[in-house]
Design a protein around this motif. Structure first.
Motif, PDB file in Angstrom:
ATOM      1  N   VAL A 147      25.514   7.604  22.770  1.00  0.00           N
ATOM      2  CA  VAL A 147      25.313   6.477  23.874  1.00  0.00           C
ATOM      3  C   VAL A 147      25.423   7.233  25.196  1.00  0.00           C
ATOM      4  O   VAL A 147      26.107   8.088  25.563  1.00  0.00           O
ATOM      5  CB  VAL A 147      26.747   5.591  23.975  1.00  0.00           C
ATOM      6  N   LEU A 148      24.052   6.879  25.659  1.00  0.00           N
ATOM      7  CA  LEU A 148      23.418   8.275  27.190  1.00  0.00           C
ATOM      8  C   LEU A 148      23.353   7.017  28.234  1.00  0.00           C
ATOM      9  O   LEU A 148      23.307   6.021  27.671  1.00  0.00           O
ATOM     10  CB  LEU A 148      21.975   8.264  26.764  1.00  0.00           C
ATOM     11  N   ALA A 149      23.914   7.277  29.395  1.00  0.00           N
ATOM     12  CA  ALA A 149      23.745   6.905  30.550  1.00  0.00           C
ATOM     13  C   ALA A 149      22.318   6.886  31.055  1.00  0.00           C
ATOM     14  O   ALA A 149      20.910   7.527  30.500  1.00  0.00           O
ATOM     15  CB  ALA A 149      23.663   7.681  31.404  1.00  0.00           C
ATOM     16  N   ALA A 150      21.415   5.842  31.945  1.00  0.00           N
ATOM     17  CA  ALA A 150      20.472   4.981  31.532  1.00  0.00           C
ATOM     18  C   ALA A 150      20.146   4.376  33.228  1.00  0.00           C
ATOM     19  O   ALA A 150      21.242   4.532  34.247  1.00  0.00           O
ATOM     20  CB  ALA A 150      20.155   4.119  30.635  1.00  0.00           C
ATOM     21  N   ASP A 151      18.715   4.068  33.540  1.00  0.00           N
ATOM     22  CA  ASP A 151      18.955   3.736  34.786  1.00  0.00           C
ATOM     23  C   ASP A 151      18.650   2.073  35.038  1.00  0.00           C
ATOM     24  O   ASP A 151      19.339   1.514  35.937  1.00  0.00           O
ATOM     25  CB  ASP A 151      17.660   3.988  35.418  1.00  0.00           C
ATOM     26  N   ARG A 152      17.925   1.426  33.736  1.00  0.00           N
ATOM     27  CA  ARG A 152      18.138  -0.121  33.737  1.00  0.00           C
ATOM     28  C   ARG A 152      19.682  -0.541  32.832  1.00  0.00           C
ATOM     29  O   ARG A 152      19.770  -1.465  33.849  1.00  0.00           O
ATOM     30  CB  ARG A 152      17.151  -0.157  33.439  1.00  0.00           C
ATOM     31  N   GLU A 153      20.477   0.580  33.032  1.00  0.00           N
ATOM     32  CA  GLU A 153      21.220   0.382  32.512  1.00  0.00           C
ATOM     33  C   GLU A 153      22.632   1.055  32.166  1.00  0.00           C
ATOM     34  O   GLU A 153      22.342   2.307  32.022  1.00  0.00           O
ATOM     35  CB  GLU A 153      21.491  -0.629  31.301  1.00  0.00           C
ATOM     36  N   PRO A 154      23.838   0.741  32.280  1.00  0.00           N
ATOM     37  CA  PRO A 154      24.811   2.019  32.615  1.00  0.00           C
ATOM     38  C   PRO A 154      24.755   2.463  31.903  1.00  0.00           C
ATOM     39  O   PRO A 154      24.733   4.260  31.713  1.00  0.00           O
ATOM     40  CB  PRO A 154      26.434   1.558  32.922  1.00  0.00           C
ATOM     41  N   TRP A 155      25.227   2.056  30.059  1.00  0.00           N
ATOM     42  CA  TRP A 155      25.025   3.028  29.048  1.00  0.00           C
ATOM     43  C   TRP A 155      23.719   2.017  28.277  1.00  0.00           C
ATOM     44  O   TRP A 155      23.584   1.198  27.544  1.00  0.00           O
ATOM     45  CB  TRP A 155      26.348   3.194  28.125  1.00  0.00           C
ATOM     46  N   LEU A 156      22.937   2.978  26.664  1.00  0.00           N
ATOM     47  CA  LEU A 156      22.443   3.018  26.182  1.00  0.00           C
ATOM     48  C   LEU A 156      22.093   3.426  24.473  1.00  0.00           C
ATOM     49  O   LEU A 156      22.667   4.748  24.674  1.00  0.00           O
ATOM     50  CB  LEU A 156      20.800   2.496  26.871  1.00  0.00           C
ATOM     51  N   VAL A 157      22.028   2.704  23.618  1.00  0.00           N
ATOM     52  CA  VAL A 157      22.301   3.175  22.696  1.00  0.00           C
ATOM     53  C   VAL A 157      21.475   4.029  21.650  1.00  0.00           C
ATOM     54  O   VAL A 157      19.703   3.484  21.712  1.00  0.00           O
ATOM     55  CB  VAL A 157      22.668   2.352  21.336  1.00  0.00           C
ATOM     56  N   ILE A 158      21.450   4.934  20.933  1.00  0.00           N
ATOM     57  CA  ILE A 158      20.137   6.019  20.792  1.00  0.00           C
ATOM     58  C   ILE A 158      20.780   6.284  18.672  1.00  0.00           C
ATOM     59  O   ILE A 158      21.607   5.881  18.771  1.00  0.00           O
ATOM     60  CB  ILE A 158      20.073   7.314  21.188  1.00  0.00           C
ATOM     61  N   ASP A 159      19.679   7.011  18.461  1.00  0.00           N
ATOM     62  CA  ASP A 159      19.366   7.319  17.343  1.00  0.00           C
ATOM     63  C   ASP A 159      20.544   6.570  15.779  1.00  0.00           C
ATOM     64  O   ASP A 159      21.522   6.660  15.774  1.00  0.00           O
ATOM     65  CB  ASP A 159      20.727   8.544  17.128  1.00  0.00           C
ATOM     66  N   PRO A 160      19.860   5.382  15.560  1.00  0.00           N
ATOM     67  CA  PRO A 160      20.735   4.006  15.177  1.00  0.00           C
ATOM     68  C   PRO A 160      20.173   4.881  13.138  1.00  0.00           C
ATOM     69  O   PRO A 160      19.313   5.431  12.911  1.00  0.00           O
ATOM     70  CB  PRO A 160      19.703   3.074  14.946  1.00  0.00           C
ATOM     71  N   LYS A 161      21.268   4.445  12.467  1.00  0.00           N
ATOM     72  CA  LYS A 161      21.063   4.853  10.673  1.00  0.00           C
ATOM     73  C   LYS A 161      21.621   3.583  10.711  1.00  0.00           C
ATOM     74  O   LYS A 161      22.326   2.782  10.097  1.00  0.00           O
ATOM     75  CB  LYS A 161      21.841   6.019  11.017  1.00  0.00           C
ATOM     76  N   PRO A 162      20.060   2.345  11.024  1.00  0.00           N
ATOM     77  CA  PRO A 162      20.621   1.548  10.311  1.00  0.00           C
ATOM     78  C   PRO A 162      20.752   0.435   9.245  1.00  0.00           C
ATOM     79  O   PRO A 162      20.498   1.318   8.152  1.00  0.00           O
ATOM     80  CB  PRO A 162      19.117   0.506  10.548  1.00  0.00           C
ATOM     81  N   LEU A 163      21.909  -0.509   8.916  1.00  0.00           N
ATOM     82  CA  LEU A 163      22.176  -0.746   7.205  1.00  0.00           C
ATOM     83  C   LEU A 163      22.187  -2.808   7.687  1.00  0.00           C
ATOM     84  O   LEU A 163      22.822  -2.926   8.660  1.00  0.00           O
ATOM     85  CB  LEU A 163      23.683  -0.079   6.802  1.00  0.00           C
ATOM     86  N   ASN A 164      21.471  -3.289   7.077  1.00  0.00           N
ATOM     87  CA  ASN A 164      22.609  -4.728   6.900  1.00  0.00           C
ATOM     88  C   ASN A 164      23.702  -4.857   5.902  1.00  0.00           C
ATOM     89  O   ASN A 164      24.222  -4.341   5.094  1.00  0.00           O
ATOM     90  CB  ASN A 164      21.431  -4.958   6.435  1.00  0.00           C
ATOM     91  N   GLY A 165      25.241  -4.785   7.775  1.00  0.00           N
ATOM     92  CA  GLY A 165      26.041  -4.689   6.428  1.00  0.00           C
ATOM     93  C   GLY A 165      27.256  -5.476   7.591  1.00  0.00           C
ATOM     94  O   GLY A 165      26.700  -7.079   8.151  1.00  0.00           O
ATOM     95  N   ASP A 166      28.269  -5.253   7.714  1.00  0.00           N
ATOM     96  CA  ASP A 166      29.226  -5.676   8.749  1.00  0.00           C
ATOM     97  C   ASP A 166      30.139  -5.190   9.674  1.00  0.00           C
ATOM     98  O   ASP A 166      29.768  -3.879   9.583  1.00  0.00           O
ATOM     99  CB  ASP A 166      30.485  -5.629   7.083  1.00  0.00           C
ATOM    100  N   PRO A 167      29.988  -5.927  10.930  1.00  0.00           N
ATOM    101  CA  PRO A 167      30.349  -5.374  12.131  1.00  0.00           C
ATOM    102  C   PRO A 167      31.738  -4.531  12.032  1.00  0.00           C
ATOM    103  O   PRO A 167      31.455  -3.097  12.902  1.00  0.00           O
ATOM    104  CB  PRO A 167      30.092  -6.080  13.240  1.00  0.00           C
ATOM    105  N   HIS A 168      32.433  -4.804  10.875  1.00  0.00           N
ATOM    106  CA  HIS A 168      33.522  -3.710  11.228  1.00  0.00           C
ATOM    107  C   HIS A 168      33.493  -2.341  11.095  1.00  0.00           C
ATOM    108  O   HIS A 168      34.294  -1.509  10.715  1.00  0.00           O
ATOM    109  CB  HIS A 168      34.923  -4.989  10.766  1.00  0.00           C
ATOM    110  N   TYR A 169      32.446  -2.608  10.110  1.00  0.00           N
ATOM    111  CA  TYR A 169      32.186  -0.903   9.334  1.00  0.00           C
ATOM    112  C   TYR A 169      32.077   0.252  10.557  1.00  0.00           C
ATOM    113  O   TYR A 169      32.059   1.258   9.987  1.00  0.00           O
ATOM    114  CB  TYR A 169      30.948  -0.862   8.755  1.00  0.00           C
ATOM    115  N   GLU A 170      31.061  -0.192  12.016  1.00  0.00           N
ATOM    116  CA  GLU A 170      31.461   0.608  12.968  1.00  0.00           C
ATOM    117  C   GLU A 170      32.205   1.421  13.649  1.00  0.00           C
ATOM    118  O   GLU A 170      31.440   2.282  14.006  1.00  0.00           O
ATOM    119  CB  GLU A 170      30.657   0.001  14.430  1.00  0.00           C
TER     120      GLU A 170
END
Length: 297
Positions: free
Chosen positions: A197-220
């Motif tokens: 999660v990196l700092a940015a100009d257009r938002e305070p924080w933005l996420v990078i580098d997903p390893k995406p799955l179709n799953g359950d949010p609680h897995y995060e």
């Protein structure tokens, strides 16, 4: 040709596929710069399995060119980023999936490691609502990952240095979660920790580098529990639990379901530490067991 940092050259020590990838990287980066009409704008950076080259386009706008190791976990990164469309995550500008090459907006280098860990957990929990969108049909399913891991866990010798009660618990929970309809309905990041999660100009924080799955949010949750581990010295159980409860409260998650996924994920990690090709990392093994215990003792 792009001059690779020593840390990227060192990735070649991981095996023949890594050696081949590192050998090809300078040519691949140079070719991608040319095809996308980009010029290098600073020294390359790197992650665990990627190189990130700051660039500028023909109009002088800044971006980064990311080239990743061609593994199964990251093959659908571009699909997740495109689906999020910059909402809570770095914006994807263009992609060449066959080369695992992405052109991304340039963010700052400051990550959530600069914040108190509980504050950082609350930041991440606030991003979940942006990222947890309906599943994408092309993306791998968490149920398939868990099914494969459960089958491997069933063969783990009883003498393995993992408490047997945790193994049995993970087997039972894993089987139950595999059959639960809520386990595949949502696009999830799966590697959402402080450095992703990196700092940015257009938002305070933005996420990078997903390893995406179709799953359950609680897995995060689990990566936020095992990262920044040294900071928990002296009160590991209390520190893990503070992070766990901060996350579920801020995200509005179900405590039992979140706990179940942490146990399953940490026991799977312990198993892979014992059965992988690399020498056993006993510190990591201890961490896995400690997290699984801490969320439920």
């Amino acid at each position: 040709m792009i001059e690779l940092p020593a840390a990227v050259h060192a990735m070649a020590d991981r095996g023949p596929r890594w050696q081949s990838w590192v050998d090809e990287l300078p040519k691949l980066l140079t070719r991608q710069l040319g095809e996308w009409n980009l010029v290098a704008d600073g020294a390359p950076m790197w992650g665990h399995a990627s190189v990130v080259q700051p660039v500028r386009n023909a109009d002088g706008a800044s971006a980064v060119l990311k080239v990743g190791f061609p593994d199964e976990e990251s093959q659908h990164e571009h699909l997740a980023l495109r689906r999020w469309g910059g909402d809570g995550a770095v914006r994807l500008l263009t992609a060449d999936p066959h080369r695992h090459a992405l052109l991304l907006e340039r963010l700052h280098t400051r990550d959530l490691g600069d914040l108190w860990d509980i504050e950082a957990c609350e930041v991440v929990a606030g991003l979940y609502d942006h990222l947890h969108v309906p599943a994408l049909p092309q993306v791998r399913r968490l149920t398939d990952v868990v099914a494969r891991a459960t089958a491997e866990l069933e063969t783990l010798p009883r003498a393995a240095p993992v408490p047997r009660r945790l193994v049995e618990q993970a087997l039972t929970l894993g089987r139950d979660l595999m059959t639960d309809p809520g386990t595949t309905g949502t696009l999830i990041h799966t590697d959402l920790h402080y450095a992703n999660v990196l700092a940015a100009d257009r938002e305070p924080w933005l996420v990078i580098d997903p390893k995406p799955l179709n799953g359950d949010p609680h897995y995060e949750l689990a990566p936020l529990l095992w990262n920044r581990w040294d900071e928990l010295a002296g009160d590991i159980r209390g520190g893990v639990r503070r992070r766990f409860y901060a996350l579920i409260e801020a995200a509005g998650f179900d405590e039992h379901r979140a706990r179940s996924w942490v146990v399953v994920r940490m026991v799977h990690n312990a198993m892979w530490a014992l059965t992988g090709a690399a020498p056993v990392d006993h510190d990591w093994l201890t961490t896995c067991i400690a997290v699984a215990k801490a969320v439920q003792d």
